[in-house]
Structures are given as C-alpha cells and as structure tokens.
Design a protein around this motif. Structure first.
Motif: not given
Length: 529
Positions: A257, A272-273, A303, A293, A269-270, A5, A260, A306, A297, A265
């Motif tokens: 991500a 970063h993506l 996942d 990624d 949790p989204s 993170s 967990k 996520r 998902v 998270a």
C-alpha cells in the motif's frame, strides 16, 4: 516490510533476500568462531577461507529452493529420462509449463544437496583440523569424506521432509522475537540430526575399505568420534538457525500500500496490492505475501482505510479483489471434480459402486492440490470477511449489484462439496417425498460396505487431514456470511428469492444448482456439519 509509492513490487523479494544474506552471517559466524576456539585442531584462518564462503553458498541455495507453493518434483526416472532426451535428441519435445516448473524444482533439489555436501565437507575439515596420523597420512580425506556424507544426509532429509515449503505463521510476531523463540527447537533438531549423521557416517566409513582406518580400541579413534560429533552439531546448528532465519524473514507480512496520507492513498490505495496479485507469478512468494496482506486487511480493523478503498463507487476494485480470491478456489474445485468425478452424475455413482476400494483413491496429481492449504485458507477467509463487511461498509451496494455475493457463496459451497466428496462424504439429493426437514437434503456416507472401506483409507494420512482443514475453513467462511445476512436470507427464502440473490444461475463448479441451494439452506438452519 513497508513499501513506498515509488518502489516496484519486485523489490520486496530482492530486499528480503539481501537482508537474509546479511543477517544469516551473524549467528553462523558466532557459532563457527566459538567451536573453532573450542576444538583442538581447528584454526581461525579456516573461517574466512572455507567456512564463510561455503556457508554463504549453502544459504543462497536454501533461499533458491524455498517456496510457498508445494509443487511436486519429478521422480528420479522422469528426471533421468528428461535429461537424457535433452542431451542426445537434437530437438527435444517441448513440455508444458507445469512440467518445466517441476523440472526446475528437481534440478534445484540436486543443487541444494550438492551445496550442502560441499559446505559440510569444507566445514568439517575446518573445524576438525587436518593433523597427521600414525602412518603420516593427512586426515583431510577421512574427515572430509565424513563431512560429505553428513551434508548429503542433511540435504536429503531437508528435501524429502518438505522443509523447503514456507509455512506462514498464524500470528505475526516481530522478527527478533520469532527468531529468538526458534533457537531452542533449532538446537534440539540439530542435536538429533548430528547423532544420527555421526553414527551413519562413522559406520559407513568403517565398512568401506580405505587407508585411513583406525583401530577401534585406539585412543585416537574415540577422540576423532568426539571431535567429529561436536563439529557436526556446530554445522547442523548453524544450518538450522539459517533455515529458521530464512523462514522468519520471508514469511513476515509485507504491506502492499502507499503511505497513508499520500496522494496515491487518497486516489487509488489498492493498486499496489492488485498489481502484486494479478501480475506476479502464481507460484511466487510475492503473490503469497499479497494474499496474506489482503486477508489481514479484510479480517482486521487496523487498515480500515484500505478496506474502504475496495468499496469505491464504480465497483471495479471490489470485483477485481473478489476475482483474484475466487480463482484458486475454483481451481481446487475443478481439479477435485476431475479427479473424483461429480457425485451427482448417475454414471459416476454407478462406477463408484462397482469399483473396488483401491480404485477409489484419487490420482496423485489431484491430491497434490490439497497441499496448497494456506492459499485456499486465505482466499476463503478473505471473501468471507469482505462479504460480511460489505453489509455495513458497502455504501454504494457494489457487492450485491455486481453479483459478487452470489459468486462468493456459490464458489464456497461448490468447493466445499468437492472437498467433502474427496473425503468420502457422498451427496444424495432427495425427492420431495423424502425430504429430511426444511433443508431437504441428506448428507451421509454411502451404505455400501466396499465404499466404506475406501472412505476409511482416504481418512488416514496427511492428505486427508488437509482436506478436513480446508473444509473447516470453507464452512467457517460460509457461516460468517450467513450469520451477518441471516435475516435477509430468511426473508428471501420465504419469498422464494434466496437462490436468486445468493446462488448463480449458471452451472456450478461441482454438483448441481439444486444441491447448492439445499446446502445453503442447511447453513441457514445452522445444521451444516
């Protein structure tokens, strides 16, 4: 490579590059040391002095050249004129970002070919050795020049065969297993290239006048050819393994991500993506890894926590995910529409009928869009899988309430119409008296003989194979949505609500709204091919 993170997304590529430089030195060192001990005139002192630094230079320029985005470089004439204007004009005309990207790619090509030539020069001198000839002249000029030739030949082959484009594997395997499986193919390719390069450099060197000529019948001549061929194979085998290792490490999935169970998270949790998808360079490797990624998902059940984060109550995350996936597809539809014209426009139809077969070929700047197949495939598969999953996993109904379902279906069908038009599959919207079945649409190639010839030309070549592949992915994604929502769509069709729920009210990217509705009915009847 997992991300924590606190790790910024930019460190993903830096870490991969550093690990690539470290790992590539192991197979290249082993190959060099083995052939140094095998060849008669080579020396172990040449390995740290010449082989290792020049091979590192080659590896670094190879990584600098590689890109997942298949951008078209400038032609030699364009590159020369641009460099001349830059050198002699006091204030050259500013160019577009797309042109500057093509210019950077062309200059990177020159840098890579130069680095491969210099690396091959140093490697051949180190492996073959520099012993005196019968005339007392050192062989460094003869052997080094042949090495320069084979390095240039390898660099040009690498560039023009587009081996610098990173193609992501369909199945993600462990890096060691992927690298091990590529060693035999790398050896075969190195053997073929070494034979061609040795013959080319040998013939070219004998044709040119220089003071290092041997007699063709002399023993030293044949000994030199054998030693040089073995050294060439060693160099190319090391380079092929370096290329393969770079591909393995840079196409490995990266998980965007937080860990967990952490606070991030649980809350978002989204982020970063979405940060990697929205803020990175559109042509960078980082964005392609983020799309990969996201696709995995949405398609897999590994996942699920996520994917559950996409369907949060406000619906903002879901709309952002759908938006970043639809933008590349919208770009493809608009580019093909500009290149070939909208098939439903009457002036365009008339011009297509009156044009010659050679005029039907699209411009190269529109054709190059099809080479970005893997990005379009990820986006299509992502929105198809995510829309299908929303039927059971979307507890708050954000997919339907936000209008994302209609946007996804409309964009997929519009993009499919544009790709099919590019392939020569003409669209004919029928009148009510000419409707063919419940779908009410006729999809066929134009009956004109001259258009058929143009279509045949389009169907030959690698470009149109990419178009067929994109069309197949788009159809699969649409059928995935239709299969899951089949009962709802049939009920909506009977109540005349199909177009309201699944087709946007505005003008589509390609074709007309009526064409999109009738094409959707074809999918609903499982008759779209």
């Amino acid at each position: 490579m997992s991300r924590s993170s606190t790790t910024p997304v930019e460190l993903v590529l830096n870490n991969r590059f550093l690990s690539y430089l470290i790992w590539q030195s192991i197979p290249s060192s082993l190959i060099s040391l083995f052939f140094i001990s095998l060849l008669p005139n080579s020396s172990l002192f040449s390995f740290p002095l010449l082989l290792l630094p020049f091979h590192t230079l080659f590896s670094a320029t190879l990584s600098l050249l590689s890109s997942p985005h298949p951008l078209r470089p400038l032609s030699p004439l364009q590159l020369s004129s641009t460099l001349l204007r830059f050198l002699f004009l006091p204030s050259p005309t500013p160019h577009s970002p797309h042109f500057r990207a093509r210019l950077r790619l062309s200059l990177t090509f020159l840098l890579f070919v130069t680095a491969s030539s210099a690396s091959a020069f140093a490697s051949t001198v180190s492996l073959c050795g520099v012993g005196p000839t019968a005339h007392g002249v050192w062989l460094i000029g003869r052997v080094g020049f042949r090495g320069f030739l084979i390095g240039t030949l390898f660099g040009l082959h690498y560039v023009f065969k587009r081996r610098w484009v990173l193609a992501f594997p369909i199945i993600q395997r462990p890096p060691f297993f992927s690298f091990k499986m590529g060693i035999p193919s790398a050896a075969r390719r190195a053997f073929k290239l070494s034979i061609v390069a040795s013959l080319f450099s040998g013939v070219f060197l004998e044709v040119l006048p220089h003071p290092f000529n041997h007699s063709i019948a002399s023993t030293g001549f044949f000994k030199e050819q054998i030693v040089f061929s073995v050294a060439t194979f060693a160099i190319f085998f090391s380079w092929e393994l370096t290329h393969h290792l770079h591909w393995v490490l840079h196409t490995k999935r990266s998980i965007f991500a937080p860990p967990k169970g952490s606070a991030a998270a649980e809350t978002n949790p989204s982020e970063h993506l979405l940060s990697a998808l929205e803020e990175s360079n559109p042509t960078s490797l980082l964005r392609y890894l983020a799309y990969l990624d996201l696709c995995m998902v949405c398609e897999n059940n590994v996942d699920t926590w996520r994917r559950a984060g996409f369907f949060e109550e406000t619906g903002e995350t879901y709309k952002r995910v759908i938006s970043v996936c639809l933008k590349p597809l919208e770009h493809l539809a608009m580019k093909l529409s500009e290149g070939l014209g909208n098939s439903v426009d009457k002036p365009t139809q008339l011009s297509n009928q009156l044009s010659s077969p050679s005029d039907a070929r699209p411009d190269l700047k529109f054709v190059e869009e099809l080479y970005n197949f893997q990005l379009y495939a990820w986006c299509s598969r992502t929105v198809g899988s995510l829309t299908a999953c929303s039927r059971k996993e979307d507890k708050f109904g954000v997919a339907q309430l936000s209008g994302s379902n209609a946007a996804v279906v409309s964009t997929l069908i519009s993009c499919l119409l544009a790709v099919e038009n590019f392939m020569g599959k003409k669209t004919s919207l029928q009148s009510p008296n000419q409707l063919l079945g419940p779908a009410g649409i006729k999809w066929a190639t134009m009956n004109s003989g001259r258009v058929d010839v143009a279509t045949g030309k389009r169907r030959s070549g690698p470009v149109n194979s990419k178009a067929y592949a994109i069309a197949d992915v788009l159809k699969t994604s649409i059928y995935q949505i239709v299969t899951v929502f089949h009962d709802e769509m049939l009920a909506g069709a009977k109540a005349s609500l199909l177009e309201k729920d699944w087709v946007t009210s505005g003008k589509p990217l390609f074709g007309t709204r009526e064409m999109l509705i009738q094409k959707l009915r074809l999918f609903l009847d499982f008759r779209a091919t």
